[in-house]
Motif scaffolding. Sequence first.
Motif, mmCIF file in Angstrom:
data_model
loop_
_atom_site.group_PDB
_atom_site.id
_atom_site.type_symbol
_atom_site.label_atom_id
_atom_site.label_comp_id
_atom_site.label_asym_id
_atom_site.label_seq_id
_atom_site.Cartn_x
_atom_site.Cartn_y
_atom_site.Cartn_z
ATOM 1 N N VAL A 40 60.568 -14.545 27.311
ATOM 2 C CA VAL A 40 61.067 -15.088 28.590
ATOM 3 C C VAL A 40 59.973 -15.929 29.241
ATOM 4 C CG1 VAL A 40 62.863 -13.411 29.258
ATOM 5 C CG2 VAL A 40 60.471 -12.885 29.737
ATOM 6 N N SER A 41 60.396 -17.000 29.889
ATOM 7 C CA SER A 41 59.432 -17.801 30.654
ATOM 8 C C SER A 41 59.672 -17.594 32.152
ATOM 9 C CB SER A 41 59.573 -19.270 30.302
ATOM 10 O OG SER A 41 60.907 -19.654 30.549
ATOM 11 N N GLU A 42 60.638 -16.729 32.460
ATOM 12 C CA GLU A 42 60.965 -16.435 33.867
ATOM 13 C C GLU A 42 61.306 -14.951 33.942
ATOM 14 O OE1 GLU A 42 60.995 -18.450 36.629
ATOM 15 O OE2 GLU A 42 61.591 -16.697 37.799
ATOM 16 N N ARG A 43 60.584 -14.235 34.796
ATOM 17 C CA ARG A 43 60.897 -12.812 35.023
ATOM 18 C C ARG A 43 60.225 -12.386 36.313
ATOM 19 N NH1 ARG A 43 56.916 -9.103 31.015
ATOM 20 N NH2 ARG A 43 54.987 -9.964 31.842
ATOM 21 N N MET A 44 60.513 -11.181 36.743
ATOM 22 C CA MET A 44 59.777 -10.603 37.868
ATOM 23 C C MET A 44 58.541 -9.898 37.319
ATOM 24 S SD MET A 44 62.570 -8.985 40.484
ATOM 25 C CE MET A 44 61.280 -8.320 41.522
ATOM 26 N N LEU A 45 57.533 -9.786 38.151
ATOM 27 C CA LEU A 45 56.353 -9.013 37.747
ATOM 28 C C LEU A 45 56.057 -8.022 38.873
ATOM 29 C CD1 LEU A 45 53.123 -10.362 36.127
ATOM 30 C CD2 LEU A 45 53.018 -8.668 37.928
ATOM 31 N N ALA A 46 55.926 -6.753 38.513
ATOM 32 C CA ALA A 46 55.600 -5.741 39.531
ATOM 33 C C ALA A 46 54.647 -4.730 38.921
ATOM 34 C CB ALA A 46 56.875 -5.047 40.008
ATOM 35 N N THR A 47 53.726 -4.273 39.735
ATOM 36 C CA THR A 47 52.774 -3.276 39.253
ATOM 37 C C THR A 47 52.220 -2.482 40.433
ATOM 38 O OG1 THR A 47 50.805 -2.928 37.892
ATOM 39 C CG2 THR A 47 50.755 -4.826 39.351
ATOM 40 N N SER A 48 51.697 -1.327 40.107
ATOM 41 C CA SER A 48 51.018 -0.519 41.113
ATOM 42 C C SER A 48 49.554 -0.458 40.675
ATOM 43 C CB SER A 48 51.653 0.873 41.138
ATOM 44 O OG SER A 48 51.030 1.642 42.117
ATOM 45 N N ILE A 49 48.738 -1.256 41.337
ATOM 46 C CA ILE A 49 47.350 -1.435 40.876
ATOM 47 C C ILE A 49 46.520 -0.194 41.191
ATOM 48 C CG2 ILE A 49 45.236 -2.811 41.194
ATOM 49 C CD1 ILE A 49 47.148 -5.081 42.251
ATOM 50 N N LEU A 87 76.019 -8.368 32.484
ATOM 51 C CA LEU A 87 77.356 -7.808 32.283
ATOM 52 C C LEU A 87 78.285 -8.969 31.932
ATOM 53 C CD1 LEU A 87 77.442 -5.453 35.411
ATOM 54 C CD2 LEU A 87 77.167 -4.752 33.037
ATOM 55 N N PRO A 88 79.336 -8.673 31.149
ATOM 56 C CA PRO A 88 80.217 -9.777 30.723
ATOM 57 C C PRO A 88 80.792 -10.548 31.907
ATOM 58 C CG PRO A 88 80.899 -7.657 29.750
ATOM 59 C CD PRO A 88 79.757 -7.367 30.649
ATOM 60 N N PHE A 89 80.920 -9.867 33.057
ATOM 61 C CA PHE A 89 81.582 -10.510 34.211
ATOM 62 C C PHE A 89 80.591 -10.866 35.328
ATOM 63 C CE2 PHE A 89 82.395 -6.046 33.391
ATOM 64 C CZ PHE A 89 81.605 -5.444 34.369
ATOM 65 N N VAL A 90 79.264 -10.725 35.047
ATOM 66 C CA VAL A 90 78.255 -11.111 36.054
ATOM 67 C C VAL A 90 77.234 -12.006 35.353
ATOM 68 C CG1 VAL A 90 76.459 -10.309 37.647
ATOM 69 C CG2 VAL A 90 78.504 -8.919 37.307
ATOM 70 N N LYS A 91 77.200 -13.262 35.761
ATOM 71 C CA LYS A 91 76.245 -14.186 35.139
ATOM 72 C C LYS A 91 74.860 -13.921 35.726
ATOM 73 C CE LYS A 91 75.537 -19.039 34.177
ATOM 74 N NZ LYS A 91 75.332 -20.202 35.015
ATOM 75 N N PHE A 92 73.906 -13.720 34.844
ATOM 76 C CA PHE A 92 72.547 -13.460 35.341
ATOM 77 C C PHE A 92 71.857 -14.778 35.658
ATOM 78 C CE2 PHE A 92 67.949 -12.785 34.537
ATOM 79 C CZ PHE A 92 67.710 -11.962 35.631
ATOM 80 N N GLU A 93 71.459 -14.936 36.883
ATOM 81 C CA GLU A 93 70.793 -16.174 37.309
ATOM 82 C C GLU A 93 69.465 -15.833 37.999
ATOM 83 O OE1 GLU A 93 74.277 -19.334 38.235
ATOM 84 O OE2 GLU A 93 74.394 -17.503 39.452
ATOM 85 N N ASP A 94 68.705 -14.919 37.373
ATOM 86 C CA ASP A 94 67.433 -14.443 37.943
ATOM 87 C C ASP A 94 67.622 -13.946 39.369
ATOM 88 O OD1 ASP A 94 65.612 -15.024 35.720
ATOM 89 O OD2 ASP A 94 66.202 -17.108 36.105
ATOM 90 N N ASP A 95 68.726 -13.214 39.553
ATOM 91 C CA ASP A 95 69.048 -12.800 40.921
ATOM 92 C C ASP A 95 69.376 -11.319 41.066
ATOM 93 O OD1 ASP A 95 71.326 -13.164 39.429
ATOM 94 O OD2 ASP A 95 72.408 -14.353 40.914
ATOM 95 N N VAL A 96 70.010 -10.700 40.084
ATOM 96 C CA VAL A 96 70.362 -9.282 40.217
ATOM 97 C C VAL A 96 69.699 -8.525 39.062
ATOM 98 C CG1 VAL A 96 72.205 -7.575 40.400
ATOM 99 C CG2 VAL A 96 72.554 -9.867 41.315
ATOM 100 N N PHE A 97 68.890 -7.527 39.422
ATOM 101 C CA PHE A 97 68.077 -6.797 38.449
ATOM 102 C C PHE A 97 68.342 -5.305 38.547
ATOM 103 C CE2 PHE A 97 65.878 -10.619 39.686
ATOM 104 C CZ PHE A 97 65.288 -11.100 38.517
ATOM 105 N N VAL A 98 68.157 -4.605 37.428
ATOM 106 C CA VAL A 98 68.086 -3.144 37.464
ATOM 107 C C VAL A 98 66.650 -2.806 37.838
ATOM 108 C CG1 VAL A 98 68.309 -1.001 36.156
ATOM 109 C CG2 VAL A 98 69.770 -2.960 35.595
#
Length: 295
Positions: free
Chosen positions: A176-185, A261-272
């Motif tokens: 991926v060239s686009e994702r979220m990044l999260a960490t607990s330093i 999900l088949p009925f939700v297009k992922f557009e870098d907007d809804v994440f688990v």
Amino acid sequence: MGALDGLSLTHEHGKSRVRVCRVWREGNMHYMAEWSVNVSLVSDVEDAFTKGDNRGIVATDTCKNTVYVVAKQCKERCSAEEYAIKLAQHFLKNYSHVSEVTVAITEKPWVRATVEGQPHKHGYQLAVAKHTVEVSLPRSGPLKLVSGVADLTVAKTTQSGFSDFYQDQYTTLGSVSERMLATSIRSTWTYSRLPSDMTATFEGIKTTLAETLYGPPDKGVFSPSVQATLFHMAKAVLAKYPEVALVHLNMPNIHFLPVKLPFVKFEDDVFVATDEPHGTIQATLRREEVPRSRY
Ligand SMILES: O=c1[nH]c(=O)c2[nH]c(=O)[nH]c2[nH]1
């Protein structure tokens, strides 16, 4: 043959999680610090272990009391580092059979409250990132001071990717060239000399770590991996703080997974949102001239 029957014993004892709150009153301006203190003594009390002879033991209860006594003796506002050094010195000064003291502190992040845009004189609020300190003081040999930060949890919603990693029959992760990044330093750093203002240095390093991860406020900075970002963060600390000999960083990769999900297009907007399992990434960066034996 003695009680050890040819065996060799190493030992220490002390008290853990002694919680103390110190308030300094400077006129009507109050300052508070809350510390959870661990004290550990290396002392000449082998007979207590091997013969049940307790005469040399500085009771762990005494260690606990001393935490409060030395806090009282800190008449002037001080950092957790300064308090830890004073506490360690107390044990070496008062007990000649103690050969090494370790004091470890976790400081709760109480920050002054702001009311009507003004710093409140005595109101505080609890933040999240904690300040940690570990002092090791041998009777003969140099003091070692390790400061750190824990639970400095940060995220960015773009400017992160992960690609070109090792592929085999077990690999399912896509590039991926686009994702979220999260960490607990969680970071610790070892001083080669004591900074003149330890609180300011702690705050500065904490800011340097987070700001290097975020990048400039408008554009950010691209992260090709948690590993590369970790390295840049550690390097930035060493570049800015000559008194720091080495930096250790532990940065779990906290995953925000695309909802596909088949009925939700992922557009870098809804994440688990997840916190486990998480990636585990850690490294230590030290100056080349720093001997490994010393730190
Ligand atoms: O930045 C990353 N580093 C990894 O080592 C890794 N492994 C993984 O599955 N995702 C990521 N992301």
